[in-house]
Design an enzyme around this catalytic site. Structure first.
Site, short mmCIF file in Angstrom:
data_model
loop_
_atom_site.label_atom_id
_atom_site.label_comp_id
_atom_site.label_asym_id
_atom_site.label_seq_id
_atom_site.Cartn_x
_atom_site.Cartn_y
_atom_site.Cartn_z
N PRO A 12 0.89 -1.27 -0.17
CA PRO A 12 -0.02 -0.03 -0.12
C PRO A 12 1.03 1.05 -0.01
O PRO A 12 1.75 1.43 0.75
CB PRO A 12 -0.78 -0.17 1.25
CG PRO A 12 0.03 -0.98 2.18
CD PRO A 12 0.86 -1.94 1.28
N GLN A 65 -6.26 -1.70 3.36
CA GLN A 65 -5.47 -1.27 4.50
C GLN A 65 -6.12 -0.06 5.48
O GLN A 65 -6.46 0.72 4.77
CB GLN A 65 -4.07 -0.87 4.25
CG GLN A 65 -3.15 -0.56 5.35
CD GLN A 65 -1.87 0.07 5.01
OE1 GLN A 65 -1.80 0.92 4.46
NE2 GLN A 65 -0.78 -0.86 5.61
N CYS A 95 3.45 3.02 9.47
CA CYS A 95 3.53 4.41 9.01
C CYS A 95 3.96 5.17 9.82
O CYS A 95 3.50 5.45 11.16
CB CYS A 95 2.37 4.94 8.62
SG CYS A 95 2.61 6.46 7.83
N LYS A 134 0.44 -5.12 9.47
CA LYS A 134 1.89 -4.75 8.64
C LYS A 134 2.38 -3.70 9.70
O LYS A 134 1.81 -2.67 10.18
CB LYS A 134 1.44 -4.03 7.48
CG LYS A 134 2.69 -3.48 6.63
CD LYS A 134 2.31 -2.99 5.55
CE LYS A 134 3.67 -2.76 4.41
NZ LYS A 134 4.76 -2.09 4.84
N HIS A 166 7.92 -4.91 7.56
CA HIS A 166 8.92 -4.08 7.15
C HIS A 166 10.29 -4.07 8.03
O HIS A 166 10.32 -3.74 9.03
CB HIS A 166 8.70 -2.61 6.88
CG HIS A 166 9.40 -1.63 6.12
ND1 HIS A 166 8.91 -0.56 5.55
CD2 HIS A 166 10.92 -1.74 5.99
CE1 HIS A 166 9.86 0.13 5.10
NE2 HIS A 166 11.06 -0.63 5.19
N ASN A 206 9.13 -7.45 3.70
CA ASN A 206 8.98 -6.13 2.98
C ASN A 206 10.22 -5.29 3.06
O ASN A 206 10.91 -5.33 4.32
CB ASN A 206 7.56 -5.34 3.18
CG ASN A 206 7.47 -3.97 2.85
OD1 ASN A 206 7.27 -3.21 3.75
ND2 ASN A 206 7.68 -3.76 1.54
N GLY A 207 10.61 -4.34 2.38
CA GLY A 207 11.53 -3.36 2.10
C GLY A 207 12.65 -3.55 1.54
O GLY A 207 13.49 -4.66 1.64
N GLY A 208 13.08 -2.80 0.47
CA GLY A 208 14.36 -2.87 -0.14
C GLY A 208 14.37 -3.90 -1.17
O GLY A 208 15.55 -4.05 -1.84
N ARG A 229 7.70 0.54 -3.97
CA ARG A 229 8.37 1.44 -4.98
C ARG A 229 8.95 0.89 -6.33
O ARG A 229 8.71 1.20 -7.40
CB ARG A 229 9.04 2.65 -4.46
CG ARG A 229 8.21 3.69 -3.73
CD ARG A 229 8.98 4.21 -2.48
NE ARG A 229 8.07 5.21 -2.10
CZ ARG A 229 7.13 5.18 -1.26
NH1 ARG A 229 7.16 4.00 -0.69
NH2 ARG A 229 6.32 5.94 -0.83
#
Length: 322
Positions: A12, A65, A95, A134, A166, A206-208, A229
């Site tokens: 998201p 979400q 977040c 998450k 993450h 998640n992450g990178g 992204r």
């Protein structure tokens, strides 16, 4: 290898993963789990819920979400998500922005595990849709393995069996959301260890993550991968998902692109939306193709001016051989 059905998901992302983006992404992968932007409980309860919850049936599988901290409000919104047919309800505990912290939303809730547990229980009691959390691997100085394990254990006992992690901690003061995606170091091993400790839970990392090769490496230790992204800026990566992670045959990339373009044109006309609302999500589709720069320039310059006429997309596609 895990048999968890949602082995690959697109994260998201505020201002990006709206319903037009998701419709486009669905044309590139029929299996990837797609997420809405975060929607706050306040927006659903006090504003026009239909505006935030509507989507095209083609978007399934799709997860909603939610952002919030009041268990009863989150339960109410989970029930709304069920009514609208979402395949999963995801609670945002990741977040780090100041704006959401002020409303006790996002990563700050990692320091309030009982609120999260109460929210999960009430959401599950209110709806039959799976509830997923998450979160980060920690916040500020609370970034030890013991802190993470205790948080997950506490929330799991409330009924959550899937955690999207993450692999960075969040620094709640002094860093922007963008910096929080880059400055805190990645710690994939911490997520692997979490899965090892809680083998009965679904752990999504998640992450990178930027390549299918990296995804396969993570899937040796976790049940699923989530890309953000990279999947957005290079949507051609999504064309490989069904083959790489769900056992489909080798993709015919050219045919997928042609079919996707045809579906997008039909979508623009049937939904009667300005073309700019979906073409802004398509700028990266030809990033590795000759003529991509002219394609992007043409859409960026002319799409905002032409309503829902598709000729501007047709003209842009000529630069890349379509």
């Amino acid at each position: 290898m895990s048999d968890y059905p949602h082995r690959f998901s697109v994260a998201p992302m505020m201002n990006w993963t709206d319903r037009n983006c998701r419709f486009f992404h669905r044309q590139l992968s029929k299996n990837a789990l797609l997420y809405t932007e975060m929607v706050t409980t306040g927006a659903l309860i006090h504003a026009d819920a239909h505006r935030f919850l509507k989507y095209h049936e083609a978007e399934h599988p799709i997860a909603l979400q939610l952002g919030g901290s009041d268990p009863s409000e989150l339960a109410h919104c989970a029930k709304l998500g069920e009514k609208y047919g979402y395949d999963e309800i995801n609670l945002n505990i990741g977040c780090p922005s100041d704006r959401v912290q002020n409303g006790m939303i996002g990563a700050i809730l990692m320091g309030h595990k009982q609120i999260v547990a109460d929210a999960v229980k009430q959401m599950k009691d209110a709806s039959d849709v799976p509830v997923v959390v998450k979160h980060r691997i920690g916040i500020d100085d609370f970034d030890s393995e013991a802190f993470l394990f205790d948080f997950v254990d506490h929330v799991a006992k409330a009924g959550c069996d899937t955690f999207v992690v993450h692999a960075r901690k969040a620094i709640l003061q002094g860093l922007s959301p963008k910096e929080n995606r880059e400055v805190p170091p990645l710690n994939y091993q911490r997520v692997y260890d979490l899965k090892k400790e809680f083998s009965n839970l679904n752990i999504i990392i998640n992450g990178g993550i930027e390549t299918t090769e990296q995804c396969h490496e993570h899937l040796k230790y976790c049940d699923g991968v989530m890309l953000g992204r990279k999947a957005y800026h290079d949507p051609r990566l999504l064309m490989q998902v069904d083959h790489e992670f769900y056992g489909d045959s080798e993709p015919d990339v050219d045919q997928i692109v042609r079919d996707a373009i045809a579906q997008v044109k039909q979508y623009i006309q049937s939904e009667e939306i300005p073309i700019k609302y979906i073409t802004r999500h398509m700028l990266g589709l030809f990033s590795s193709v000759k003529g991509a720069k002219q394609y992007r320039r043409h859409l960026s310059e002319y799409a905002p001016q032409c309503g829902n006429r598709i000729d501007v997309l047709c003209d842009a596609l000529r630069f890349v051989g379509y």
